[in-house]
Structure formats: structure tokens, C-alpha cells
Motif scaffolding. Structure first.
Motif, PDB file in Angstrom:
ATOM      1  N   PHE A 106       0.875  -1.175   0.000  1.00  8.24           N
ATOM      2  CA  PHE A 106       0.000   0.000   0.000  1.00  8.24           C
ATOM      3  C   PHE A 106       0.908   1.219   0.000  1.00  8.24           C
ATOM      4  CE2 PHE A 106      -3.404   2.479   2.661  1.00  8.24           C
ATOM      5  CZ  PHE A 106      -3.683   3.277   1.551  1.00  8.24           C
ATOM      6  N   ILE A 107       0.881   1.996  -1.086  1.00 10.14           N
ATOM      7  CA  ILE A 107       1.712   3.180  -1.201  1.00 10.14           C
ATOM      8  C   ILE A 107       0.874   4.424  -0.923  1.00 10.14           C
ATOM      9  CG2 ILE A 107       1.392   3.387  -3.722  1.00 10.14           C
ATOM     10  CD1 ILE A 107       4.317   4.441  -3.821  1.00 10.14           C
ATOM     11  N   LEU A 108       1.418   5.314  -0.117  1.00  6.77           N
ATOM     12  CA  LEU A 108       0.730   6.574   0.153  1.00  6.77           C
ATOM     13  C   LEU A 108       1.744   7.662   0.465  1.00  6.77           C
ATOM     14  CD1 LEU A 108       1.017   6.789   3.452  1.00  6.77           C
ATOM     15  CD2 LEU A 108      -1.035   5.382   3.442  1.00  6.77           C
ATOM     16  N   GLU A 109       1.345   8.891   0.220  1.00  6.93           N
ATOM     17  CA  GLU A 109       2.104  10.044   0.678  1.00  6.93           C
ATOM     18  C   GLU A 109       1.662  10.326   2.118  1.00  6.93           C
ATOM     19  OE1 GLU A 109       2.136  13.210  -2.784  1.00  6.93           O
ATOM     20  OE2 GLU A 109       0.324  11.958  -2.903  1.00  6.93           O
ATOM     21  N   PRO A 110       2.549  10.255   3.098  1.00  5.58           N
ATOM     22  CA  PRO A 110       2.115  10.522   4.473  1.00  5.58           C
ATOM     23  C   PRO A 110       1.425  11.880   4.625  1.00  5.58           C
ATOM     24  CG  PRO A 110       4.267   9.503   4.484  1.00  5.58           C
ATOM     25  CD  PRO A 110       3.951   9.806   3.047  1.00  5.58           C
ATOM     26  N   ASP A 151       5.704   7.289   0.398  1.00  2.00           N
ATOM     27  CA  ASP A 151       6.272   8.151  -0.643  1.00  2.00           C
ATOM     28  C   ASP A 151       6.569   9.505  -0.001  1.00  2.00           C
ATOM     29  OD1 ASP A 151       6.756   9.950  -2.686  1.00  2.00           O
ATOM     30  OD2 ASP A 151       5.119   9.269  -3.960  1.00  2.00           O
ATOM     31  N   GLU A 152       7.825   9.706   0.367  1.00  6.65           N
ATOM     32  CA  GLU A 152       8.258  10.954   1.006  1.00  6.65           C
ATOM     33  C   GLU A 152       9.054  11.818   0.030  1.00  6.65           C
ATOM     34  OE1 GLU A 152       7.911  12.166   4.186  1.00  6.65           O
ATOM     35  OE2 GLU A 152       7.381  10.458   5.477  1.00  6.65           O
ATOM     36  N   GLY A 170       9.548  14.738   2.462  1.00 12.92           N
ATOM     37  CA  GLY A 170      10.740  14.421   3.224  1.00 12.92           C
ATOM     38  C   GLY A 170      11.727  15.572   3.321  1.00 12.92           C
ATOM     39  N   PHE A 171      12.761  15.339   4.105  1.00 11.51           N
ATOM     40  CA  PHE A 171      13.885  16.257   4.271  1.00 11.51           C
ATOM     41  C   PHE A 171      13.460  17.629   4.800  1.00 11.51           C
ATOM     42  CE2 PHE A 171      15.384  12.869   1.628  1.00 11.51           C
ATOM     43  CZ  PHE A 171      16.587  12.552   2.260  1.00 11.51           C
ATOM     44  N   GLY A 172      12.755  17.561   5.931  1.00 11.32           N
ATOM     45  CA  GLY A 172      12.477  18.766   6.692  1.00 11.32           C
ATOM     46  C   GLY A 172      11.271  19.561   6.281  1.00 11.32           C
ATOM     47  N   ARG A 173      10.666  19.237   5.189  1.00 10.43           N
ATOM     48  CA  ARG A 173       9.560  20.051   4.670  1.00 10.43           C
ATOM     49  C   ARG A 173       8.450  20.237   5.710  1.00 10.43           C
ATOM     50  NH1 ARG A 173       8.730  24.039   1.830  1.00 10.43           N
ATOM     51  NH2 ARG A 173      10.401  23.243   0.494  1.00 10.43           N
ATOM     52  N   THR A 174       8.165  19.207   6.497  1.00 15.17           N
ATOM     53  CA  THR A 174       7.068  19.286   7.467  1.00 15.17           C
ATOM     54  C   THR A 174       7.536  19.595   8.885  1.00 15.17           C
ATOM     55  OG1 THR A 174       7.122  16.932   8.062  1.00 15.17           O
ATOM     56  CG2 THR A 174       5.809  17.561   6.115  1.00 15.17           C
ATOM     57  N   GLY A 175       8.830  19.857   9.054  1.00 19.46           N
ATOM     58  CA  GLY A 175       9.355  20.086  10.389  1.00 19.46           C
ATOM     59  C   GLY A 175       9.896  18.839  11.058  1.00 19.46           C
ATOM     60  N   ARG A 176       9.931  17.733  10.347  1.00 21.35           N
ATOM     61  CA  ARG A 176      10.623  16.511  10.755  1.00 21.35           C
ATOM     62  C   ARG A 176      11.423  16.042   9.552  1.00 21.35           C
ATOM     63  NH1 ARG A 176       8.163  14.096  15.394  1.00 21.35           N
ATOM     64  NH2 ARG A 176       9.945  12.658  15.355  1.00 21.35           N
ATOM     65  N   TRP A 177      12.411  15.181   9.775  1.00 17.27           N
ATOM     66  CA  TRP A 177      13.167  14.677   8.622  1.00 17.27           C
ATOM     67  C   TRP A 177      12.208  14.063   7.596  1.00 17.27           C
ATOM     68  CZ3 TRP A 177      17.791  15.746   6.917  1.00 17.27           C
ATOM     69  CH2 TRP A 177      18.811  16.130   7.782  1.00 17.27           C
ATOM     70  N   PHE A 178      11.247  13.267   8.087  1.00 19.59           N
ATOM     71  CA  PHE A 178      10.258  12.647   7.212  1.00 19.59           C
ATOM     72  C   PHE A 178       8.885  12.817   7.844  1.00 19.59           C
ATOM     73  CE2 PHE A 178      14.287  10.668   6.293  1.00 19.59           C
ATOM     74  CZ  PHE A 178      14.338  10.776   4.913  1.00 19.59           C
ATOM     75  N   LEU A 189      10.495   3.229   2.148  1.00 24.22           N
ATOM     76  CA  LEU A 189      10.380   4.684   2.128  1.00 24.22           C
ATOM     77  C   LEU A 189      11.086   5.211   0.884  1.00 24.22           C
ATOM     78  CD1 LEU A 189      10.831   7.087   5.135  1.00 24.22           C
ATOM     79  CD2 LEU A 189      11.916   7.613   2.954  1.00 24.22           C
ATOM     80  N   THR A 190      10.334   5.937   0.051  1.00 25.85           N
ATOM     81  CA  THR A 190      10.935   6.504  -1.160  1.00 25.85           C
ATOM     82  C   THR A 190      11.195   7.988  -0.958  1.00 25.85           C
ATOM     83  OG1 THR A 190       8.775   6.920  -2.192  1.00 25.85           O
ATOM     84  CG2 THR A 190       9.837   4.799  -2.656  1.00 25.85           C
ATOM     85  N   MET A 191      12.255   8.470  -1.597  1.00 23.83           N
ATOM     86  CA  MET A 191      12.668   9.861  -1.415  1.00 23.83           C
ATOM     87  C   MET A 191      13.357  10.363  -2.674  1.00 23.83           C
ATOM     88  SD  MET A 191      15.908   9.054   1.116  1.00 23.83           S
ATOM     89  CE  MET A 191      15.155   7.597   1.824  1.00 23.83           C
TER      90      MET A 191
END
Length: 435
Positions: free
Chosen positions: A203-207, A239-240, A244-252, A264-266
Motif C-alpha cells: 500500500f503506497i501513500l504520501e504521508p 512516498d516521502e 521528506g527532508f524537513g519540509r514538514t518540520g521533521r526529517w520525514f 520509504l521513497t525519497m
């Protein structure tokens, strides 16, 4: 070259994506620095979308530029059957910052190829065929990734990859709103039962969903998805690429809900898009599956030393400048500014943000909540708003009835307020259309 010369040759000899070529009106870019870029004639734009939500560390950071120069002078390329220091160091570094026991990586050219290989891994590992994906999603433009995609960009590529099953997102648009967590999970479990749990590989999703609305899942949803996947032996693929990489205020983004995906895809923020690179991160048991089984995939540019060196330098900038923490702090201010827009402008039907990942949804009436443009279409008001932003030197995405607020993580408070001042003035265009 002048702007006109660049545009004329580009339109004559190159293809612009997702567009009828006669209708494109590209923005000519000559140089960039920090949160700004300039046309050849010197007009400055505030990059409020980090280009394609990817230039997270800002434009033309001298430290990353030097790392690129140093690497290309020593070893610009080695084929993927070889081991290089940038490859070795990047794998180890990503193992440090990714969630849980994800500690092994297959490197690709970008996010779409990362998702392509995630599909393959799920099928090889489970021996099953079907992949669940959500509506209101985007996973890339290659054959498999576009089949996963749950928005209209998929339509022209159909029939696509066999075995893809789309399921509803908890969000149903500005008029219908959100399902409860319980209802969303019940619908998902019913679909799993109807499809046959033993046939579903992943099951693939964008968190946090990206271009389909910066959709932030309600608390409990991702935990419930994780539990459902565990129950049926389905791999959870996060699908990060964008989140991913800080965009949301966490690494992922998935870390906000303390969930560890199986895959985890990046891409994008991995190198801040200075050089193309993507990756598929695997939990240790999945990686170990391939110790005595062939990993039947490959790319000429897999583990490209120049891209890996760029990623290492980019991650060092995140750490040295504390950009993940800055995104959280500056994101709190952006949330206030977004809320202020909603209070003062009748055309603003909803705002959503997490870190520096934000969106505004426009409506024609607060009574009916009719969107300012229909699904998969534009309107005169949205087109006029886009022209205003461009005229005033603000670059961001205007899509359907929405526009985005996704600046580089380096943005200062003054620069953020500069962008919102332009937005505030532009929204008078939309306000005039409100009943």
C-alpha cells in the motif's frame, strides 16, 4: 540570451511537461540565490514553492556547489557495479536519519523511479501482485508511478500497470470535507477484504499528500493503516519524495505519527534538486531478502557518485543550519499567516499547513463552499490570481482552486511576510467573485 530568445528556442526545440505546447508561457530564469531567482533582465521572484517543492536548502548554496565541483574533478562517474566513497557514506548517513530500522538503500534518478522500484520490491518480497494506492495522490510520471497516481494526470496513460487498486483518501474536497478516522479505515479494510488480503503486496501513500492538496491525515489514520498492513502482511510504502527532508518540520513526515513504513521513497530534498537523485529505503528484513536472491533491477546512474556527494553535502547543510528545526519554527508563523488570510478573505475556504508545507483553497461562497475552480480545471479568477502573483514577483503553484505556500526552509520571517503581503493583495481578486 534575452528572455525572449530563451523562450523562443525552448518552445521551438523542447517539450514542456503536462501542457499543450501552444499554450505554454514559461518563466525564463537566469540565476538564483537563497529564496530568490532572477530573469535575464533582472526581474526578481520570491520562490514560494521551492521550485517543485524540492529546493529545500535554498538556491545556490556555496557549500553544496563546492561539493559538486570537488566531486566532478575527482570522479564524475562510476558504474553501479562499483563501490565509491560517496555511495558508502550516503547509505550510512541515510540509515542514521530515516525512521526505525530502515537502513539499506537503492539509489535511483528521481522520485518516480524510486516508486517504480518500490513496487517491484513489494512484489518480489511478498510474492503477491496487487498494489493499493490512493485517489488524490501523485507518485510520478513513469509507467508504473503514473499508474499508482490517483489524480487526472493518470488518465492519458491508461490502461496502465496491471494490479493497481485505488482507494479513497479521507479527504473528499472542500465541500464534502473529511471522513472520520474510523470511517476511512473501515472503508480501507473493506476494500482489502474484497480484493483479497493475500493478493496485496503493498500500500503506497504520501504521508502528507503533496500536489493534491497538502492533505494532513487526522491522528490515528496512519497508525490504523500500519496496523491493517501488519494484520495482512502488506508492505506499507511511504512516498516521502515531496514531504521528506524537513519540509514538514521533521526529517520525514511519517515521523509525526510515530509510524515506521516498510519501504520509504525519497528524492527532491535529498539533494535539494541540485543534482537528480532518488532512493528506496528498506527495512532490514526486506533488504536481507536479497542476500541470496537477485535484486532484478538496475539503472545506469544508480548510486551516481556526483549525486551521492551532492546529497551528503545537502544533508550536512540541513544539520549545520538546523533547517528541520527552522522549518518547524517558521512553519508556526506561516500557520498564523494562513489563518489570518482565512479570517479576512471570504474567498479563502480552507488553509492547511505542516511545517513549511502549506496550501490555500479558494471558494465562491462560504455558504455553499463551491470551489473557485472545478476539479481538474481553472477559472478566470484563478487565472487572474496566477497572473497577479507573476506580475508581483511571487512564484508559486496555482492549481485548480488552490495555491501553495512551500518556500525554502531557509526563508526568514521578513521574506515570509513579503510573500504573504503579495498574497494578501492578490486575494482581493478572488474576493470579488464571492457571493
Amino acid at each position: 540570451m534575452t528572455s525572449d530568445e530563451i523562450i523562443a528556442l525552448s518552445k521551438k526545440h523542447t517539450i514542456f511537461e503536462w501542457s499543450a505546447q501552444g499554450a505554454v508561457d514559461p518563466l525564463p530564469v537566469a540565476r538564483s540565490k537563497g529564496v530568490y531567482f532572477w530573469t535575464p533582465e533582472g526581474k526578481r521572484y520570491l520562490d514560494f514553492n521551492s521550485q517543485l517543492m524540492c529546493v529545500n536548502i535554498g538556491h545556490t548554496d556555496d557549500r553544496v556547489v563546492k561539493a559538486i565541483q570537488d566531486q566532478v574533478a575527482v570522479l564524475p562517474y562510476a558504474n553501479p557495479f562499483m563501490a565509491t566513497e560517496p555511495r558508502a557514506r550516503l547509505g550510512a548517513k541515510l540509515a542514521e536519519i530515516t525512521p526505525g530500522d530502515i537502513d539499506c538503500f537503492f539509489f535511483t534518478n528521481g522520485g518516480a523511479e524510486a516508486n517504480e522500484n518500490a513496487i517491484k520490491v513489494a512484489r518480489w518480497y511478498t510474492g503477491r501482485h496487487k498494489i493499493l494506492a490512493r485517489y488524490r495522490s501523485y507518485h510520478g510520471g513513469t509507467a508504473g508511478a503514473i499508474s499508482l497516481t490517483g489524480d487526472p494526470r493518470r488518465w492519458a496513460a491508461e490502461p496502465g500497470l496491471a494490479g493497481i487498486v485505488h482507494v479513497p483518501d479521507p479527504y473528499h474536497g472542500i465541500q464534502r470535507g473529511w471522513d472520520s478516522v474510523e470511517a476511512a479505515l473501515a472503508t480501507l479494510e473493506e476494500i482489502v477484504e474484497l480484493e483479497g488480503p493475500g493478493t496485496i503486496a503493498g500500500f503506497i501513500l504520501e504521508p502528507v499528500t503533496g500536489t493534491n492538496g497538502v492533505l494532513i491525515p487526522p491522528d490515528g489514520y496512519l497508525q490504523g493503516v500500519r496496523a491493517l498492513c501488519d494484520k495482512h502482511g502488506i508492505l506499507l510504502i511511504a512516498d516521502e519524495v515531496m514531504s521528506g527532508f524537513g519540509r514538514t518540520g521533521r526529517w520525514f513526515a511519517i515521523e509525526h505519527w510515530n509510524v515506521v513504513p516498510d519501504v520509504l521513497t525519497m528524492a527532491k530534498g535529498l539533494t535539494s534538486a541540485y543534482v537528480p537523485l532518488g532512493a528506496v529505503g528498506l527495512r532490514r528484513p526486506i533488504a536481507d531478502h536479497f542476500r541470496d536472491r537477485v535484486f532484478s533491477g538496475g539503472l545506469t546512474y544508480n548510486s551516481h557518485p556526483l549525486a551521492c556527494a551532492t546529497a551528503l553535502a545537502t544533508i550536512a547543510v540541513y544539520e549545520e543550519d538546523r533547517l528541520v528545526e527552522r522549518a518547524k519554527a517558521t512553519g508556526a508563523l506561516m500557520a498564523e499567516l494562513l489563518t489570518d488570510l482565512q479570517v479576512r478573505h471570504p474567498s479563502v475556504g480552507a488553509v492547511r499547513s505542516i511545517g513549511l508545507f502549506g496550501i490555500v483553497e479558494l471558494i465562491r461562497s462560504r455558504a455553499t463552499r463551491e470551489p473557485m475552480a472545478p476539479f481538474n480545471a481553472t477559472s478566470p479568477e484563478m487565472a487572474a490570481l496566477g497572473r497577479f502573483f507573476r506580475q508581483e514577483g511571487l512564484y508559486t503553484f496555482v492549481r485548480w482552486n488552490t495555491f501553495f505556500a512551500n518556500p525554502p526552509l531557509t526563508i526568514t520571517e521578513d521574506e515570509l511576510r513579503e510573500g504573504f503581503e503579495i498574497i494578501d493583495r492578490g486575494l482581493t481578486i478572488a474576493d470579488r467573485a464571492c457571493a
